[in-house]
Motif scaffolding. Structure first.
Motif, mmCIF file in Angstrom:
data_model
loop_
_atom_site.group_PDB
_atom_site.id
_atom_site.type_symbol
_atom_site.label_atom_id
_atom_site.label_comp_id
_atom_site.label_asym_id
_atom_site.label_seq_id
_atom_site.Cartn_x
_atom_site.Cartn_y
_atom_site.Cartn_z
ATOM 1 N N PHE A 35 56.856 54.292 72.589
ATOM 2 C CA PHE A 35 57.688 53.149 72.926
ATOM 3 C C PHE A 35 57.047 51.793 72.631
ATOM 4 N N ALA A 36 55.733 51.738 72.515
ATOM 5 C CA ALA A 36 55.035 50.477 72.220
ATOM 6 C C ALA A 36 53.898 50.745 71.243
ATOM 7 N N PRO A 37 54.221 51.108 69.997
ATOM 8 C CA PRO A 37 53.169 51.515 69.056
ATOM 9 C C PRO A 37 52.142 50.427 68.743
ATOM 10 N N SER A 38 52.545 49.169 68.694
ATOM 11 C CA SER A 38 51.572 48.102 68.410
ATOM 12 C C SER A 38 50.553 47.980 69.541
ATOM 13 N N LEU A 39 51.040 48.010 70.766
ATOM 14 C CA LEU A 39 50.139 47.956 71.920
ATOM 15 C C LEU A 39 49.215 49.175 71.932
ATOM 16 N N ALA A 40 49.768 50.344 71.628
ATOM 17 C CA ALA A 40 48.962 51.567 71.611
ATOM 18 C C ALA A 40 47.877 51.493 70.544
ATOM 19 N N ALA A 41 48.204 50.934 69.377
ATOM 20 C CA ALA A 41 47.209 50.800 68.311
ATOM 21 C C ALA A 41 46.072 49.884 68.755
ATOM 22 N N GLU A 42 46.422 48.803 69.456
ATOM 23 C CA GLU A 42 45.378 47.907 69.971
ATOM 24 C C GLU A 42 44.512 48.625 71.004
ATOM 25 N N GLN A 43 45.134 49.404 71.888
ATOM 26 C CA GLN A 43 44.391 50.156 72.893
ATOM 27 C C GLN A 43 43.501 51.210 72.235
ATOM 28 N N TYR A 44 43.957 51.744 71.124
ATOM 29 C CA TYR A 44 43.194 52.749 70.381
ATOM 30 C C TYR A 44 41.925 52.139 69.795
ATOM 31 N N GLY A 45 42.005 50.846 69.465
ATOM 32 C CA GLY A 45 40.848 50.154 68.905
ATOM 33 C C GLY A 45 41.042 49.697 67.480
#
Length: 140
Positions: A35-45
């Protein structure tokens, strides 16, 4: 009281807390990726702008489905065959190891550090599963 602070007592607590945290954490991460792929990518590093355009959200969502599946599998094993966590967790430790290498190569050192922490957490959960005396008996 001294009994709960013994190695088997601590292992028992860490096994249950770690299994629930792994299940909830991976499931939540999988939902966030969807649902929030951009945020998830940032959290991933990895900064989303560093990924090739057009495939950014799709690949993050693919990784999210992987994490969602792993979270649900962890929950199922924990609830119905907790002894299997002893094999399952070491087997999936290659995932955060690969994630750490990819993040070091394409992302940030702090992002890679989060994945190294995941390796440490999985190692503790694995050791706890082997040391928890309640898992020595077969469930019927």
């Amino acid at each position: 009281m001294a009994n709960s602070l013994s190695v088997p007592g601590v292992a028992h607590i860490l096994f249950h807390v770690g299994s629930v945290c792994l299940s909830v954490g991976l499931t939540a991460l999988g939902v966030m990726c969807w649902f929030a792929p951009s945020l998830a990518a940032e959290q991933y590093g990895i900064e989303p702008c560093r990924l090739p355009s057009g495939i950014r959200s799709e690949w993050v969502q693919v990784a999210g489905l992987r994490d969602l599946g792993l979270g649900l599998a962890t929950l199922g094993l924990y609830l119905y065959e907790p002894r299997a966590i002893r094999i399952f967790v070491p087997a999936i430790t290659c995932i955060p190891a690969g994630d750490a290498l990819l993040t070091l190569q394409h992302g940030t050192a702090s992002g890679a550090a989060a994945h190294v922490f995941g390796i440490l957490a999985l190692s503790i959960l694995s050791a706890s599963a082997w040391l928890d005396p309640s898992l020595h008996q077969k469930r019927e």
